[in-house]
Design an enzyme around this catalytic site. Structure first.
Site, PDB file in Angstrom:
ATOM      1  N   CYS A 415      -4.811  -1.803  -2.279  1.00 35.64           N
ATOM      2  CA  CYS A 415      -5.867  -1.598  -0.662  1.00 35.64           C
ATOM      3  C   CYS A 415      -6.813  -2.007  -2.357  1.00 35.64           C
ATOM      4  CB  CYS A 415      -6.017   0.143  -1.114  1.00 35.64           C
ATOM      5  SG  CYS A 415      -8.207   0.528  -0.940  1.00 35.64           S
ATOM      6  N   HIS A 416      -8.190  -2.886  -1.347  1.00 36.18           N
ATOM      7  CA  HIS A 416      -9.031  -2.913  -2.607  1.00 36.18           C
ATOM      8  C   HIS A 416      -9.701  -2.656  -3.304  1.00 36.18           C
ATOM      9  CE1 HIS A 416     -11.249  -7.001  -2.576  1.00 36.18           C
ATOM     10  NE2 HIS A 416     -12.062  -7.010  -2.858  1.00 36.18           N
ATOM     11  N   THR A 417      -9.804  -1.629  -3.344  1.00 42.49           N
ATOM     12  CA  THR A 417     -10.386  -0.395  -4.746  1.00 42.49           C
ATOM     13  C   THR A 417      -9.538  -0.960  -5.948  1.00 42.49           C
ATOM     14  OG1 THR A 417     -10.976   1.020  -2.310  1.00 42.49           O
ATOM     15  CG2 THR A 417     -10.941   1.835  -4.866  1.00 42.49           C
ATOM     16  N   HIS A 437      -2.877   3.881  -5.476  1.00 42.68           N
ATOM     17  CA  HIS A 437      -3.634   5.073  -4.930  1.00 42.68           C
ATOM     18  C   HIS A 437      -3.092   5.174  -3.299  1.00 42.68           C
ATOM     19  CE1 HIS A 437      -6.404   2.168  -3.776  1.00 42.68           C
ATOM     20  NE2 HIS A 437      -7.058   3.290  -3.001  1.00 42.68           N
ATOM     21  N   GLU A 438      -2.662   3.918  -2.491  1.00 46.71           N
ATOM     22  CA  GLU A 438      -2.409   3.681  -1.107  1.00 46.71           C
ATOM     23  C   GLU A 438      -0.724   5.013  -1.586  1.00 46.71           C
ATOM     24  OE1 GLU A 438      -4.904   1.719   1.895  1.00 46.71           O
ATOM     25  OE2 GLU A 438      -2.593   1.673   1.864  1.00 46.71           O
ATOM     26  N   CYS A 467      -9.118  21.564  -4.016  1.00 45.80           N
ATOM     27  CA  CYS A 467      -9.126  22.518  -4.929  1.00 45.80           C
ATOM     28  C   CYS A 467      -9.482  24.339  -3.602  1.00 45.80           C
ATOM     29  CB  CYS A 467     -10.030  22.865  -5.443  1.00 45.80           C
ATOM     30  SG  CYS A 467     -12.440  23.722  -4.950  1.00 45.80           S
ATOM     31  N   CYS A 470     -13.832  25.562  -3.938  1.00 48.28           N
ATOM     32  CA  CYS A 470     -15.343  24.961  -5.052  1.00 48.28           C
ATOM     33  C   CYS A 470     -15.775  24.794  -3.495  1.00 48.28           C
ATOM     34  CB  CYS A 470     -15.789  23.498  -4.990  1.00 48.28           C
ATOM     35  SG  CYS A 470     -15.468  23.098  -3.902  1.00 48.28           S
ATOM     36  N   CYS A 473     -14.775  22.406  -0.654  1.00 48.92           N
ATOM     37  CA  CYS A 473     -14.307  22.870   0.224  1.00 48.92           C
ATOM     38  C   CYS A 473     -14.291  23.741   1.042  1.00 48.92           C
ATOM     39  CB  CYS A 473     -12.531  23.256  -0.881  1.00 48.92           C
ATOM     40  SG  CYS A 473     -12.298  21.634  -1.915  1.00 48.92           S
ATOM     41  N   CYS A 481     -14.831  17.726  -3.364  1.00 47.48           N
ATOM     42  CA  CYS A 481     -14.399  18.736  -4.228  1.00 47.48           C
ATOM     43  C   CYS A 481     -15.137  18.510  -5.306  1.00 47.48           C
ATOM     44  CB  CYS A 481     -12.837  18.565  -4.357  1.00 47.48           C
ATOM     45  SG  CYS A 481     -12.513  20.236  -5.167  1.00 47.48           S
ATOM     46  N   ARG A 485     -12.678  15.314  -7.324  1.00 47.78           N
ATOM     47  CA  ARG A 485     -13.572  14.457  -6.478  1.00 47.78           C
ATOM     48  C   ARG A 485     -13.510  12.738  -7.290  1.00 47.78           C
ATOM     49  NH1 ARG A 485     -20.030  15.160  -6.493  1.00 47.78           N
ATOM     50  NH2 ARG A 485     -19.118  17.389  -5.541  1.00 47.78           N
ATOM     51  N   CYS A 545      -4.862   6.091   2.012  1.00 47.65           N
ATOM     52  CA  CYS A 545      -6.187   6.031   1.852  1.00 47.65           C
ATOM     53  C   CYS A 545      -6.456   4.915   2.915  1.00 47.65           C
ATOM     54  CB  CYS A 545      -5.980   4.301   0.395  1.00 47.65           C
ATOM     55  SG  CYS A 545      -7.708   4.681   0.454  1.00 47.65           S
ATOM     56  N   ARG A 740      -2.478  -5.355   5.132  1.00 46.16           N
ATOM     57  CA  ARG A 740      -1.881  -3.843   3.594  1.00 46.16           C
ATOM     58  C   ARG A 740      -0.836  -4.704   4.603  1.00 46.16           C
ATOM     59  NH1 ARG A 740      -5.767  -2.661   2.938  1.00 46.16           N
ATOM     60  NH2 ARG A 740      -6.940  -0.592   2.246  1.00 46.16           N
TER      61      ARG A 740
HETATM   62  P1  NAD Z   1     -10.506  -5.866   2.233  1.00 48.99           P
HETATM   63  O1  NAD Z   1     -10.334  -7.290   1.264  1.00 48.99           O
HETATM   64  O2  NAD Z   1      -8.524  -6.080   2.815  1.00 48.99           O
HETATM   65  O3  NAD Z   1     -11.587  -6.252   3.414  1.00 48.99           O
HETATM   66  C1  NAD Z   1     -12.685  -6.558   3.301  1.00 48.99           C
HETATM   67  C2  NAD Z   1     -13.381  -7.600   4.034  1.00 48.99           C
HETATM   68  O4  NAD Z   1     -14.596  -7.888   4.329  1.00 48.99           O
HETATM   69  C3  NAD Z   1     -12.282  -9.036   3.874  1.00 48.99           C
HETATM   70  O5  NAD Z   1     -12.197  -9.327   5.242  1.00 48.99           O
HETATM   71  C4  NAD Z   1     -13.762  -9.554   4.032  1.00 48.99           C
HETATM   72  O6  NAD Z   1     -13.553 -11.179   4.447  1.00 48.99           O
HETATM   73  C5  NAD Z   1     -14.911  -8.991   4.317  1.00 48.99           C
HETATM   74  N1  NAD Z   1     -16.043  -9.665   3.381  1.00 48.99           N
HETATM   75  C6  NAD Z   1     -16.739  -9.178   2.224  1.00 48.99           C
HETATM   76  N2  NAD Z   1     -17.902  -9.546   2.109  1.00 48.99           N
HETATM   77  C7  NAD Z   1     -18.663  -9.421   3.346  1.00 48.99           C
HETATM   78  C8  NAD Z   1     -19.528  -9.233   3.749  1.00 48.99           C
HETATM   79  N3  NAD Z   1     -21.143  -9.866   2.892  1.00 48.99           N
HETATM   80  N4  NAD Z   1     -20.244  -9.624   4.620  1.00 48.99           N
HETATM   81  C9  NAD Z   1     -19.170  -9.527   5.370  1.00 48.99           C
HETATM   82  N5  NAD Z   1     -17.596  -8.876   5.362  1.00 48.99           N
HETATM   83  C10 NAD Z   1     -17.474  -9.546   3.920  1.00 48.99           C
HETATM   84  O7  NAD Z   1     -10.700  -4.695   2.148  1.00 48.99           O
HETATM   85  P2  NAD Z   1     -10.434  -2.749   2.360  1.00 48.99           P
HETATM   86  O8  NAD Z   1      -8.553  -2.799   1.523  1.00 48.99           O
HETATM   87  O9  NAD Z   1     -10.022  -3.238   4.260  1.00 48.99           O
HETATM   88  O10 NAD Z   1     -11.279  -2.672   1.639  1.00 48.99           O
HETATM   89  C11 NAD Z   1     -12.741  -2.675   2.582  1.00 48.99           C
HETATM   90  C12 NAD Z   1     -13.855  -1.602   1.588  1.00 48.99           C
HETATM   91  O11 NAD Z   1     -13.465  -0.215   1.465  1.00 48.99           O
HETATM   92  C13 NAD Z   1     -13.782  -2.216  -0.319  1.00 48.99           C
HETATM   93  O12 NAD Z   1     -14.604  -2.108  -0.972  1.00 48.99           O
HETATM   94  C14 NAD Z   1     -12.714  -1.183  -0.657  1.00 48.99           C
HETATM   95  O13 NAD Z   1     -12.964  -0.549  -2.119  1.00 48.99           O
HETATM   96  C15 NAD Z   1     -13.360   0.357   0.177  1.00 48.99           C
HETATM   97  N6  NAD Z   1     -13.035   1.242  -0.546  1.00 48.99           N
HETATM   98  C16 NAD Z   1     -13.338   2.550   0.372  1.00 48.99           C
HETATM   99  C17 NAD Z   1     -13.171   3.454   0.218  1.00 48.99           C
HETATM  100  C18 NAD Z   1     -13.530   5.141   0.241  1.00 48.99           C
HETATM  101  O14 NAD Z   1     -13.546   6.306   0.939  1.00 48.99           O
HETATM  102  N7  NAD Z   1     -15.171   4.803   0.485  1.00 48.99           N
HETATM  103  C19 NAD Z   1     -11.642   4.009   0.367  1.00 48.99           C
HETATM  104  C20 NAD Z   1     -10.939   3.048   0.827  1.00 48.99           C
HETATM  105  C21 NAD Z   1     -11.388   1.896   0.246  1.00 48.99           C
HETATM  106 ZN    ZN Z   2      -7.689   2.540  -1.570  1.00 52.66          ZN
END
Ligand code: NAD
Ligand code: ZN
Length: 747
Positions: A415-417, A437-438, A467, A470, A473, A481, A485, A545, A740
């Protein structure tokens, strides 16, 4: 109660219309089960030579059109009148010979030739009313040996719902000859090996079989073609007068003979204290004995993996026939004529086999793992430094402590994270670390205080926990949580502030409590969702995720109304899952925003109706969207992690009612700037972790959405690599290729 209970079910079946002609996948009607009958959903079936035999119907009564198949495993869908020992949801193995439990044979310890339910290959109808339960437009299609498992649903008498070991009973150190080295013969050899026979002589006309046969304990090989004299004389010479089991001597006939074949021998041979026996299903009583055979596998006394050489999807069932006819392989068969019959997985993946066993065994057996309480040494992909390729290392994984669970990861994805914290550009660097994490896995062992999970359970680890105690939850509105968290800086377990990973004693840090880029990992029980063991982990792992996050961001947080407009920023896996959520919610316009134009084609599959590339315009993208939508979209979901996209996502929603949801993980120092007037004009800005799903309470039902085909996960999975190629998954994500990439831990 199943909704199909009492109804005719329409489903796919492979119909043999004529002898020797390829099976045709047809839509058939399957009638409800009658008195003492059970309707089951077949999950896996395999091909046994007996199917091929009655399909060729050369020396047999032809009964066509017919649904063949008798080695299978499935789940009870509904039961007919009088069935008391099975209920919907039970896992069952149909067997071609039954056990009524009441006749003299069933009551005898030595026979499994049940009077009522013994095998009948000519009968194509059910016992109860002499009718078939299968039809196509009302025209009956015949059953086969009471099982007909080459159908998504079949109806079986409840008594039909487990060869060597039981019959020949070789003594330790004795010699055994096995005639025919196909799956059944090799199973017989395996039986002899288990019983401790010291010489196992394999006899086959196909010399190619010998190499394979060695794996099953065959010590010598005789090809009758190589000799002028009868093979029994050859064997007699080899063994000083005849092998023990065909000498003092018990010969067991397992093969299904040609209808008109005649067995001829001198009565003297019988007189000389030889015994000739025949067996069906290895003398196992299907209902009473089969669980103990499964147990033999679980105890590793019996190896099933080596019997399984190929796997095909149902649509390619004819390939299985080809393979068997060519004789190049021992096809699909598991062991002992048919007691593989219950185990029913046509897979050479050990994971899948174990998975099936766990399902079969879900309520009967607690699988005690032999590694329980021990340090496990296994492979993990270690990030030694920010931005440097991961290195596959051997690590030590300590046993789970209080409220912790150790799991075996089967599939993980990127995942991007992960990339974000690996680059660690705007983040606190925590290295050496195991990212990931996925994922999807199986519980190996549990620590003190864990009561709701046990070894063998299928789980998805989640970076944010529950949990269950809390205030968060207990609130319906939060999944943040207090105890569990997300914390991206912590690299240790909560219980003792220590890592469970080490290399030569030096600790390697955890990542968001999951660290799934390792064959084994330790996770707090509150971060594990226990899911349906039938769900394929190589697909549902993406729900741990990204996909749940995007889906939940729309469905749980943005909540678009039917017919509304939704803008999605970032068309990666998370963004497209958000689009999918908008489509499911009935949004009529879904505007995809991405800097990468390649994403649009892909995005159409997820219901995105329009596409905006900010690079194509001089003015800010929020203005472009406002013009397209008469003042702004009803909802927007940001899935990029970029601050300018976050600001645009907020400013592009309509005043008065618009809601923007931020999902992307921002740079640590990023600042969100907008005019307070934008807020005052009745816009709402929200953020979400994991789509507001509570991992333990909500994720099992998201998995069910996939199982019910409401949610498609396949389209999110664009690549697959083996664990050793994990850095490829990073390259793909950095290049923006695909969505993915599944990382298979077993490959
Ligand atoms: P990814 O890299 O597959 O997709 C991101 C997309 O955003 C790409 O297609 C990219 O071209 C586009 N992009 C980048 N900058 C941009 C902009 N300024 N304007 C428009 N488009 C733009 O990533 P992903 O796995 O789909 O994850 C996406 C985001 O979600 C990441 O920041 C990730 O860390 C976050 N995330 C958050 C949570 C959460 O719980 N909040 C969970 C998972 C992932
Ligand atoms: Zn993720």
């Amino acid at each position: 109660m199943s909704s199909t209970n009492g109804q005719v079910i329409r489903c796919k079946a492979a119909v043999a219309w004529e002898a020797g002609k390829p099976l045709v996948i047809e839509e058939v009607e399957v009638a409800p089960p009658q008195k003492m009958e059970v309707r089951i959903k077949i999950l896996f079936t395999s091909l046994c030579h007996t199917d091929v035999y009655f399909w060729e119907a050369k020396g047999q009564n032809p009964v066509f059109p017919r649904i063949l198949g008798h080695e299978a495993g499935g789940v009870v869908e509904s039961v007919g009148e009088g069935v008391t020992d099975l209920q919907p949801g039970d896992h069952v193995l149909p067997v071609f010979t039954g056990e009524c439990k009441e006749c003299a044979h069933c009551k005898s310890e030595e026979s499994n030739m049940c009077d009522l339910l013994r095998i009948n290959t000519d009968r194509g109808v059910m016992l109860h009313d002499q009718k078939s339960r299968f039809s196509i437009n009302g025209k009956p299609i015949f059953h086969f040996v009471g099982t007909s498992t080459f159908s998504e649903y079949t109806v079986v008498h409840v008594g039909w719902l487990g060869a060597t070991l039981n019959v020949a009973k070789p003594k330790k150190g004795s010699s055994v000859a096995v005639f025919g080295l196909g799956a059944v013969g090799l199973a017989a050899a395996e039986g002899a090996r288990i019983a401790g026979a010291s010489r196992i002589i394999g006899v086959d006309l196909n010399a190619n079989r010998f190499e394979l046969a060695k794996k099953f304990g065959v010590t010598e090989f005789v090809n009758p073609k190589d000799y002028k004299k009868p093979v029994q004389e050859v064997i007699a010479e080899l063994t000083n007068g005849g092998v023990d089991r065909s000498g003092w001597g018990v010969a067991v006939l397992v093969g299904v003979p040609h209808k008109d074949a005649v067995f001829k021998t001198s009565p003297l041979n019988v007189l000389n204290e030889r015994t000739l026996k025949g067996t069906f299903f290895g003398n196992y009583k299907p209902r009473s004995d089969i669980l103990s055979v499964v147990e033999k596998y679980m105890n590793k006394e019996l190896e099933l993996e080596k019997f399984i050489t190929h796997e095909v999807p149902f649509s390619e069932i004819n390939k299985a026939f080809d393979l068997m006819l060519k004789g190049e392989v021992v096809v699909f068969h598991l062991v002992y004529e048919c007691f593989y019959d219950e185990i029913r997985f046509i897979s050479n993946s050990k994971q899948k086999q174990l998975q099936l066993f766990q399902i079969l065994y879900s309520n009967q057996v607690t699988i005690m793992s032999s590694t329980n309480g021990q340090v496990i040494r296994c492979k993990a992909a270690v990030a030694w430094e920010a931005g440097k390729p991961l290195v596959i290392e051997e690590v030590e994984v300590a046993p789970p402590q209080k409220m912790e669970v150790r799991i075996k990861i089967l599939f993980t994805s990127l995942c991007h994270t992960d990339v974000y914290f690996w680059e660690a550009k705007g983040q606190y660097p925590v290295f050496p670390r195991i990212l990931g994490h996925e994922a999807g896995g199986v519980v190996e062992s549990v620590g003190e205080g864990v009561t709701d999970l046990q070894p063998g359970d299928h789980v998805l680890p989640v970076f944010t926990g529950e949990c269950k105690e809390c205030a968060h939850c207990k609130s319906e509105e939060s999944n943040m949580c207090d105890l569990l968290r997300i914390n991206t800086d912590r690299g240790v377990m909560l219980h003792d502030q220590k890592s469970r990973f080490s290399i030569n004693g030096k600790p390697i840090f955890h990542f968001v409590g999951t660290s799934t880029f390792s064959e084994y990992t330790v996770v707090h029980v509150g971060c594990l969702a226990k899911i349906n063991p039938l769900a394929p982990l190589d697909k549902v792992c993406v729900l741990s995720c990204g996909i749940s996050t995007g889906l939940g961001a729309t469905l749980n947080v943005a909540k678009p109304k039917k017919g509304s407009s939704v803008a999605v920023f970032g068309l990666g896996a998370v963004g497209l899952a958000a689009a999918e959520g908008a489509r499911i919610a009935g949004a009529s316009r879904i505007i995809g925003v991405d800097l990468n134009a390649n994403r649009f084609e892909l995005a159409k599959k997820f219901g995105v109706t329009e596409f905006v590339n900010p690079k194509d315009y001089k003015k800010p993208v929020q203005e472009v969207i406002a013009e397209l939508t008469n003042g702004g979209v009803d909802r927007s979901v940001e899935c990029t992690g970029h601050i300018d996209a976050m600001i645009s996502a907020f400013e592009c929603v309509h005043d008065g009612w618009g809601v923007a949801v931020l999902v992307g993980v921002p740079h640590k120092e990023a600042v969100f700037k907008t005019s307070p007037l934008n807020v005052l004009n009745e816009r709402t800005l929200k953020g979400t972790f994991f789509g507001n799903y509570k991992p333990r309470s909500d994720i099992p039902s998201v998995v069910e959405k996939y199982m019910n085909k409401e949610l498609e996960l396949e389209k999110f999975i664009t690549h697959e690599v083996s664990f050793s190629e994990i850095n490829k998954a990073f390259d793909l994500m950095l290049k923006g290729e695909g969505l993915r990439c599944i990382i298979r831990m077993d490959a």
